[in-house]
Design a protein around this motif. Structure first.
Motif, PDB file in Angstrom:
ATOM      1  N   ARG A   1      13.800 -12.732   0.354  1.00 44.66           N
ATOM      2  CA  ARG A   1      14.114 -11.307   0.234  1.00 44.66           C
ATOM      3  C   ARG A   1      13.006 -10.546  -0.481  1.00 44.66           C
ATOM      4  O   ARG A   1      12.347 -11.074  -1.373  1.00 44.66           O
ATOM      5  CB  ARG A   1      15.425 -11.131  -0.526  1.00 44.66           C
ATOM      6  CG  ARG A   1      15.946  -9.702  -0.538  1.00 44.66           C
ATOM      7  CD  ARG A   1      17.342  -9.634  -1.076  1.00 44.66           C
ATOM      8  NE  ARG A   1      17.838  -8.276  -1.144  1.00 44.66           N
ATOM      9  CZ  ARG A   1      19.050  -7.949  -1.578  1.00 44.66           C
ATOM     10  NH1 ARG A   1      19.877  -8.894  -1.965  1.00 44.66           N
ATOM     11  NH2 ARG A   1      19.432  -6.689  -1.616  1.00 44.66           N
ATOM     12  N   LYS A   2      12.791  -9.312  -0.073  1.00 48.77           N
ATOM     13  CA  LYS A   2      11.816  -8.445  -0.738  1.00 48.77           C
ATOM     14  C   LYS A   2      12.504  -7.575  -1.782  1.00 48.77           C
ATOM     15  O   LYS A   2      13.700  -7.292  -1.677  1.00 48.77           O
ATOM     16  CB  LYS A   2      11.098  -7.554   0.284  1.00 48.77           C
ATOM     17  CG  LYS A   2      10.190  -8.316   1.242  1.00 48.77           C
ATOM     18  CD  LYS A   2       9.451  -7.371   2.146  1.00 48.77           C
ATOM     19  CE  LYS A   2       8.523  -8.127   3.080  1.00 48.77           C
ATOM     20  NZ  LYS A   2       7.437  -8.796   2.321  1.00 48.77           N
TER      21      LYS A   2
ATOM     22  N   THR B   1      12.876  -3.964  -3.402  1.00 46.65           N
ATOM     23  CA  THR B   1      12.664  -2.566  -3.032  1.00 46.65           C
ATOM     24  C   THR B   1      13.112  -1.661  -4.176  1.00 46.65           C
ATOM     25  O   THR B   1      14.219  -1.819  -4.698  1.00 46.65           O
ATOM     26  CB  THR B   1      13.443  -2.197  -1.754  1.00 46.65           C
ATOM     27  OG1 THR B   1      13.052  -3.056  -0.695  1.00 46.65           O
ATOM     28  CG2 THR B   1      13.171  -0.757  -1.358  1.00 46.65           C
TER      29      THR B   1
ATOM     30  N   ARG C   1      13.465   2.433  -5.012  1.00 50.22           N
ATOM     31  CA  ARG C   1      13.493   3.723  -4.328  1.00 50.22           C
ATOM     32  C   ARG C   1      13.893   4.833  -5.289  1.00 50.22           C
ATOM     33  O   ARG C   1      14.811   4.660  -6.094  1.00 50.22           O
ATOM     34  CB  ARG C   1      14.491   3.659  -3.169  1.00 50.22           C
ATOM     35  CG  ARG C   1      14.547   4.913  -2.317  1.00 50.22           C
ATOM     36  CD  ARG C   1      15.550   4.777  -1.179  1.00 50.22           C
ATOM     37  NE  ARG C   1      16.929   4.846  -1.652  1.00 50.22           N
ATOM     38  CZ  ARG C   1      17.747   3.812  -1.724  1.00 50.22           C
ATOM     39  NH1 ARG C   1      17.329   2.603  -1.387  1.00 50.22           N
ATOM     40  NH2 ARG C   1      18.992   3.969  -2.156  1.00 50.22           N
TER      41      ARG C   1
ATOM     42  N   GLY D   1       2.901  -5.096  -4.741  1.00 53.79           N
ATOM     43  CA  GLY D   1       3.703  -4.331  -3.803  1.00 53.79           C
ATOM     44  C   GLY D   1       2.933  -3.191  -3.180  1.00 53.79           C
ATOM     45  O   GLY D   1       1.789  -2.913  -3.557  1.00 53.79           O
TER      46      GLY D   1
ATOM     47  N   SER E   1       5.101   3.803  -0.420  1.00 55.15           N
ATOM     48  CA  SER E   1       5.214   4.731   0.698  1.00 55.15           C
ATOM     49  C   SER E   1       4.261   5.903   0.460  1.00 55.15           C
ATOM     50  O   SER E   1       3.756   6.094  -0.650  1.00 55.15           O
ATOM     51  CB  SER E   1       6.655   5.233   0.827  1.00 55.15           C
ATOM     52  OG  SER E   1       7.041   5.948  -0.347  1.00 55.15           O
TER      53      SER E   1
ATOM     54  N   VAL F   1       9.078   5.106  -2.478  1.00 58.41           N
ATOM     55  CA  VAL F   1       9.553   3.742  -2.253  1.00 58.41           C
ATOM     56  C   VAL F   1       8.443   2.751  -2.561  1.00 58.41           C
ATOM     57  O   VAL F   1       7.286   2.951  -2.159  1.00 58.41           O
ATOM     58  CB  VAL F   1      10.031   3.539  -0.798  1.00 58.41           C
ATOM     59  CG1 VAL F   1      10.516   2.101  -0.602  1.00 58.41           C
ATOM     60  CG2 VAL F   1      11.124   4.525  -0.440  1.00 58.41           C
ATOM     61  N   TRP F   2       8.780   1.697  -3.291  1.00 63.43           N
ATOM     62  CA  TRP F   2       7.878   0.566  -3.571  1.00 63.43           C
ATOM     63  C   TRP F   2       8.510  -0.693  -3.018  1.00 63.43           C
ATOM     64  O   TRP F   2       9.691  -0.967  -3.257  1.00 63.43           O
ATOM     65  CB  TRP F   2       7.664   0.437  -5.076  1.00 63.43           C
ATOM     66  CG  TRP F   2       6.717  -0.667  -5.494  1.00 63.43           C
ATOM     67  CD1 TRP F   2       5.385  -0.530  -5.753  1.00 63.43           C
ATOM     68  CD2 TRP F   2       7.039  -2.041  -5.757  1.00 63.43           C
ATOM     69  NE1 TRP F   2       4.850  -1.745  -6.138  1.00 63.43           N
ATOM     70  CE2 TRP F   2       5.840  -2.693  -6.142  1.00 63.43           C
ATOM     71  CE3 TRP F   2       8.213  -2.784  -5.687  1.00 63.43           C
ATOM     72  CZ2 TRP F   2       5.804  -4.045  -6.473  1.00 63.43           C
ATOM     73  CZ3 TRP F   2       8.172  -4.135  -5.997  1.00 63.43           C
ATOM     74  CH2 TRP F   2       6.969  -4.751  -6.383  1.00 63.43           C
ATOM     75  N   THR F   3       7.712  -1.495  -2.263  1.00 63.51           N
ATOM     76  CA  THR F   3       8.213  -2.721  -1.657  1.00 63.51           C
ATOM     77  C   THR F   3       7.318  -3.885  -2.031  1.00 63.51           C
ATOM     78  O   THR F   3       6.079  -3.785  -1.917  1.00 63.51           O
ATOM     79  CB  THR F   3       8.268  -2.592  -0.121  1.00 63.51           C
ATOM     80  OG1 THR F   3       9.029  -1.436   0.230  1.00 63.51           O
ATOM     81  CG2 THR F   3       8.907  -3.827   0.498  1.00 63.51           C
ATOM     82  N   SER F   4       7.902  -4.977  -2.484  1.00 67.65           N
ATOM     83  CA  SER F   4       7.124  -6.134  -2.927  1.00 67.65           C
ATOM     84  C   SER F   4       6.442  -6.811  -1.746  1.00 67.65           C
ATOM     85  O   SER F   4       6.957  -6.833  -0.626  1.00 67.65           O
ATOM     86  CB  SER F   4       8.015  -7.132  -3.661  1.00 67.65           C
ATOM     87  OG  SER F   4       8.983  -7.678  -2.777  1.00 67.65           O
ATOM     88  N   THR F   5       5.256  -7.385  -2.010  1.00 71.01           N
ATOM     89  CA  THR F   5       4.518  -8.154  -1.007  1.00 71.01           C
ATOM     90  C   THR F   5       4.326  -9.602  -1.442  1.00 71.01           C
ATOM     91  O   THR F   5       4.010 -10.454  -0.617  1.00 71.01           O
ATOM     92  CB  THR F   5       3.138  -7.526  -0.749  1.00 71.01           C
ATOM     93  OG1 THR F   5       2.417  -7.407  -1.991  1.00 71.01           O
ATOM     94  CG2 THR F   5       3.281  -6.141  -0.127  1.00 71.01           C
TER      95      THR F   5
END
Length: 260
Positions: free
Chosen positions: A69-70, A72, A74, A95, A98, A103-107
């Protein structure tokens, strides 16, 4: 005649009330005939400058989160200014943002058996500061390793005693494990780690000071190995803080030249 007139007047007074009730019903419905949901109302509230909030997924205090799972983060009704996600063993997550920084999403992949803390800061559309701190724990790894350490907690040892950790599984990524081991001392000392095989062929790492420990030195070993990948799909599980003390210096001199 009076009865008929009264009846007619009664019917006329009812009609405006019925029309008003119908107007209320129409006002409560959307243009497509469906009632507005709470989520739609909340979204409209944020768009119109209402209370902004930061939402973190996985949610606070979640347990057994899949490592696939990532993460997120927001900002509803605003934008993010900083996001920090990390665990003492595996370290920090990277991460992407956007375009509008809402929005920040982990990598970086999550590590198993680790507790992550999320610290996010941002600004509402009106300029006020918003923030959020949350934590979650990932599901445990199926293949794990542990280290047996020496000296033990609360003991008193000699000035030449190294800090030694022997592992129950082969350590393929020694650098990753070593990065999460730390020795501090009061007074401070200079030292280094060195890897070797113990008498049973197990991987072992020792920390030795450049010079002998000074008597009375307080030493602390920190093992932040929970979620650390040692290579080959083997992960650490330990979070340990071990304190011990250096005792008096005892020196023995043996003359091997002279004979008794």
């Amino acid at each position: 005649m009076r009865q008929r007139l009264t009846a007619r007047l009664g019917r006329r007074t009812v009609q405006p009330l019925a029309l008003a009730s119908a107007a209320v019903v129409l006002a409560a419905c959307s243009t497509d005939g469906k009632a507005d949901s709470g989520a739609d109302m909340a979204a409209d509230d944020a768009k119109n400058g209402g209370p902004a909030a930061i939402v973190v997924e996985p949610g606070a205090d979640s347990e057994k989160v899949p490592v696939s799972r990532k993460v997120t983060v927001r900002a509803d009704g605003g934008s993010l200014t900083s996001v920090e996600v990390g665990s003492p063993g595996p370290g920090s997550l990277s991460g992407t943002w956007s375009k509008d920084k809402s929005v920040w999403t982990s990598t970086t992949p999550l590590a198993p058996g680790a507790t992550y803390t999320v610290k996010a800061r941002g600004k509402a559309s009106g300029g006020s500061a918003i923030g959020k701190t949350a934590s979650f724990t990932t599901e445990a790894a199926k293949n794990t390793f542990v280290g047996t350490y020496n000296p033990d907690k609360g003991t008193k040892v000699g000035v030449a005693m190294p800090v030694s950790i022997t592992f129950n599984k082969p350590i393929h990524d020694k650098a990753a494990v070593e990065r999460n081991l730390k020795v501090t001392a009061t007074p401070a000392v200079e030292g280094a780690w060195s890897w070797m095989k113990d008498r049973d062929g197990k991987d072992r790492v020792d920390y030795r000071p450049k010079e002998y420990w000074k008597p009375g030195t307080d030493v602390t070993l920190r093992m932040d190995l929970a979620g650390v990948n040692a290579g080959g799909g083997v992960y650490g599980t330990q979070q340990r803080v071990v304190n011990f003390r250096i005792g008096d210096a005892v020196t023995s001199t043996v003359d091997v030249v002279k004979k008794p």
